[in-house]
Design a protein around this motif. Structure first.
Motif, mmCIF file in Angstrom:
data_model
loop_
_atom_site.group_PDB
_atom_site.id
_atom_site.type_symbol
_atom_site.label_atom_id
_atom_site.label_comp_id
_atom_site.label_asym_id
_atom_site.label_seq_id
_atom_site.Cartn_x
_atom_site.Cartn_y
_atom_site.Cartn_z
ATOM 1 N N UNK A 247 0.871 -1.349 -0.017
ATOM 2 C CA UNK A 247 -0.130 -0.038 0.024
ATOM 3 C C UNK A 247 0.899 1.264 0.072
ATOM 4 N N UNK A 248 2.006 1.209 0.726
ATOM 5 C CA UNK A 248 2.666 2.388 0.700
ATOM 6 C C UNK A 248 3.241 2.633 -0.666
ATOM 7 N N UNK A 249 3.791 1.703 -1.340
ATOM 8 C CA UNK A 249 4.275 1.610 -2.775
ATOM 9 C C UNK A 249 3.345 2.259 -3.736
ATOM 10 N N UNK A 250 2.005 1.901 -3.647
ATOM 11 C CA UNK A 250 1.010 2.248 -4.246
ATOM 12 C C UNK A 250 0.528 3.931 -4.197
ATOM 13 N N UNK A 251 0.593 4.071 -2.705
ATOM 14 C CA UNK A 251 0.227 5.618 -2.535
ATOM 15 C C UNK A 251 1.286 6.385 -3.186
ATOM 16 N N UNK A 252 2.722 6.051 -2.862
ATOM 17 C CA UNK A 252 3.877 6.992 -3.426
ATOM 18 C C UNK A 252 3.749 7.021 -4.907
ATOM 19 N N UNK A 253 3.101 5.874 -5.683
ATOM 20 C CA UNK A 253 3.203 5.997 -7.163
ATOM 21 C C UNK A 253 1.968 6.676 -7.466
ATOM 22 N N UNK A 254 0.965 6.662 -7.030
ATOM 23 C CA UNK A 254 -0.280 7.292 -7.432
ATOM 24 C C UNK A 254 -0.598 8.672 -6.821
ATOM 25 N N UNK A 255 -0.073 9.023 -5.840
ATOM 26 C CA UNK A 255 -0.236 10.320 -4.722
ATOM 27 C C UNK A 255 -1.749 10.696 -5.068
ATOM 28 N N UNK A 256 -2.564 9.856 -4.147
ATOM 29 C CA UNK A 256 -4.181 10.440 -4.333
ATOM 30 C C UNK A 256 -4.162 11.690 -3.550
ATOM 31 N N UNK A 257 -5.175 12.523 -4.077
ATOM 32 C CA UNK A 257 -5.158 13.899 -3.812
ATOM 33 C C UNK A 257 -6.144 14.249 -2.868
ATOM 34 N N UNK A 258 -7.079 13.242 -2.553
ATOM 35 C CA UNK A 258 -8.269 13.961 -1.903
ATOM 36 C C UNK A 258 -8.947 12.279 -1.237
ATOM 37 N N UNK A 259 -9.804 12.246 -0.422
ATOM 38 C CA UNK A 259 -10.342 11.177 0.265
ATOM 39 C C UNK A 259 -10.893 9.999 -0.704
ATOM 40 N N UNK A 260 -11.616 10.723 -1.760
ATOM 41 C CA UNK A 260 -12.116 9.457 -2.582
ATOM 42 C C UNK A 260 -10.984 8.882 -3.459
ATOM 43 N N UNK A 261 -10.213 9.576 -3.886
ATOM 44 C CA UNK A 261 -8.979 8.911 -4.708
ATOM 45 C C UNK A 261 -8.141 8.026 -3.590
ATOM 46 N N UNK A 262 -8.113 8.349 -2.514
ATOM 47 C CA UNK A 262 -7.318 7.663 -1.439
ATOM 48 C C UNK A 262 -7.991 6.394 -1.108
ATOM 49 N N UNK A 263 -9.566 6.311 -1.087
ATOM 50 C CA UNK A 263 -10.068 5.156 -0.593
ATOM 51 C C UNK A 263 -10.034 4.266 -2.019
ATOM 52 N N UNK A 264 -9.877 4.897 -3.374
ATOM 53 C CA UNK A 264 -9.954 3.983 -4.369
ATOM 54 C C UNK A 264 -8.376 3.262 -4.552
ATOM 55 N N UNK A 265 -7.337 4.072 -4.049
ATOM 56 C CA UNK A 265 -6.063 3.439 -3.883
ATOM 57 C C UNK A 265 -6.062 2.576 -2.831
ATOM 58 N N UNK A 266 -6.419 2.690 -1.795
ATOM 59 C CA UNK A 266 -6.539 1.645 -0.818
ATOM 60 C C UNK A 266 -7.520 0.575 -0.698
ATOM 61 N N UNK A 267 -8.170 0.241 -1.685
ATOM 62 C CA UNK A 267 -8.990 -0.823 -1.510
ATOM 63 C C UNK A 267 -8.679 -2.019 -0.902
ATOM 64 N N UNK A 268 -9.335 -2.482 0.176
ATOM 65 C CA UNK A 268 -8.771 -3.854 0.583
ATOM 66 C C UNK A 268 -8.194 -3.415 2.090
ATOM 67 N N UNK A 269 -7.730 -2.094 2.177
ATOM 68 C CA UNK A 269 -7.008 -1.521 3.277
ATOM 69 C C UNK A 269 -7.911 -0.354 4.254
ATOM 70 N N UNK A 270 -9.173 -0.708 4.236
ATOM 71 C CA UNK A 270 -9.951 0.207 4.914
ATOM 72 C C UNK A 270 -9.541 0.666 6.249
ATOM 73 N N UNK A 271 -8.998 0.036 6.937
ATOM 74 C CA UNK A 271 -8.648 0.267 8.360
ATOM 75 C C UNK A 271 -7.554 1.192 8.262
ATOM 76 N N UNK A 272 -6.625 1.126 7.772
ATOM 77 C CA UNK A 272 -5.287 2.051 7.355
ATOM 78 C C UNK A 272 -6.226 3.420 6.992
ATOM 79 N N UNK A 273 -6.810 3.310 5.894
ATOM 80 C CA UNK A 273 -7.446 4.615 5.208
ATOM 81 C C UNK A 273 -8.165 5.295 6.434
#
Length: 361
Positions: A247-273
């Motif tokens: 998930x750290x790697x995906x966040x660094x690559x995609x750089x979500x800018x808001x909560x909606x993008x973050x949730x899409x990037x972190x699918x399957x890791x709702x607790x961390x989000x």
């Protein structure tokens, strides 16, 4: 092992009674038992000590944290006239630091000693005891929950067996190393192992896949990894319990800018989000700063791979002449770091003599 030679120290007065004998020993075998499944820091379960005749099992579960046991261990570990014998220091140093605030100096690591004499680099304690001393020790209890009290008799015997042979093993290995002219080599390697254990490497180096990122994404990953390391320490949780590596790697690559993008990037890791949403977005939103890519995180090109292979050939040749495994001299990872231009303190002392001062130039 005769149970009368095993002493469980679970009260301060028991530690005080045993301290004189322990501190008078010229060499003491040391091992630890701990639990580390759902925590950042290891949870000490036992510290085992032996002079080769007796075994003392220091009980950090029942003993006061800052009582006689801590004082005894701190004195023992720092006494220059007493050699501390261990078999692969590994995570044991973290446990010893937690229970005493000290490190074992001088150190005689029987696993390192055996490797310098031709045993496999990761030879297990029970195999080395069998080969050197003809002693058979049963294994299989290391992963038990060492917080359990009272300790079953089988566990007590297992813990005692892990240190009782260390002084005799050290004597035999030291004699063989001296005959081979390699006793000073072991001293170098033990000091290097202690120094390396005390280092705090950049957390981003732990993340597989980091070298594949461009500089901007790698800078973001570095910020995220350092934040996660601090958070794991504060919460005493494994790093992956905070945010897993993928998930750290995906966040660094995609750089979500808001909560909606973050949730899409972190699918399957709702607790961390849910827990770290604001922090993650703030870290990702930070503008690029002055960033220098570490040599160890460079992409490995064909030319680099060939240089590493050439150095591996030289190491293998030197190792064959010495009758030891090549990795005892230098691992592939160490050779890669050397070619990439990272600082390599291992290329000093006896290795420089064996490989030549021009090695890697």
């Amino acid at each position: 092992m005769d149970a009368s030679r095993i002493h469980l120290l679970s009260e301060d007065n028991q530690v005080a009674d045993a301290a004189g004998r322990i501190l008078a020993s010229p060499a003491v075998g040391i091992d630890t038992e701990f639990v580390r499944e759902r925590t950042y820091y290891p949870i000490p379960g036992l510290v085992q000590l032996s002079d080769g005749d007796e075994v003392w099992l220091v009980d950090p579960i029942r003993l006061p944290r800052d009582g006689a046991a801590r004082d005894l261990l701190a004195r023992l570990l720092s006494m220059p006239e007493c050699t501390k014998i261990m078999h692969s220091i590994g995570e044991d140093l973290e446990v010893l630091d937690l229970v005493s605030g000290s490190v074992p100096v001088p150190l005689f690591d029987t696993q390192l000693a055996a490797a310098l004499l031709g045993w496999p680099l990761q030879v297990r304690y029970e195999f080395l005891a069998r080969d050197l001393l003809g002693i058979e020790f049963p294994g299989g209890l290391a992963r038990n929950d060492w917080r359990r009290r009272p300790l079953p008799e089988a566990w007590v015997e297992y813990a005692a067996n892990d240190v009782i042979a260390l002084p005799r093993m050290r004597a035999e290995l030291a004699e063989r190393l001296a005959r081979a002219g390699r006793l000073d080599w072991l001293g170098e390697d033990c000091r290097r192992a202690l120094a390396a254990a005390g280092d705090s490497p950049d957390p981003v180096l732990r993340i597989k896949g980091a070298p594949g990122l461009d500089d901007e994404a790698l800078e973001r990953l570095t910020r995220l990894a350092r934040w996660r390391e601090d958070e794991a320490r504060k919460r005493d949780l494994p790093r992956g319990f905070i945010v897993p590596d993928p998930l750290l790697l995906d966040l660094a690559r995609q750089r979500p800018a808001d909560s909606r993008e973050l949730e899409r990037c972190c699918a399957g890791h709702k607790r961390s989000v849910k827990r770290f949403r604001d922090t993650l977005l703030a870290l990702l939103a930070e503008p690029p700063g002055a960033f220098t890519r570490r040599p160890e995180l460079d992409q490995i090109d064909p030319e680099t791979r060939q240089r590493v292979r050439d150095l591996q050939d030289r190491v293998r040749q030197a190792a064959a002449e010495l009758g030891i495994e090549p990795a005892v001299i230098a691992s592939k990872r160490e050779l890669t770091r050397l070619v990439q231009g990272a600082a390599c303190s291992w290329l000093e002392g006896w290795r420089a003599e064996v490989l030549g001062t021009d090695f890697g130039a």
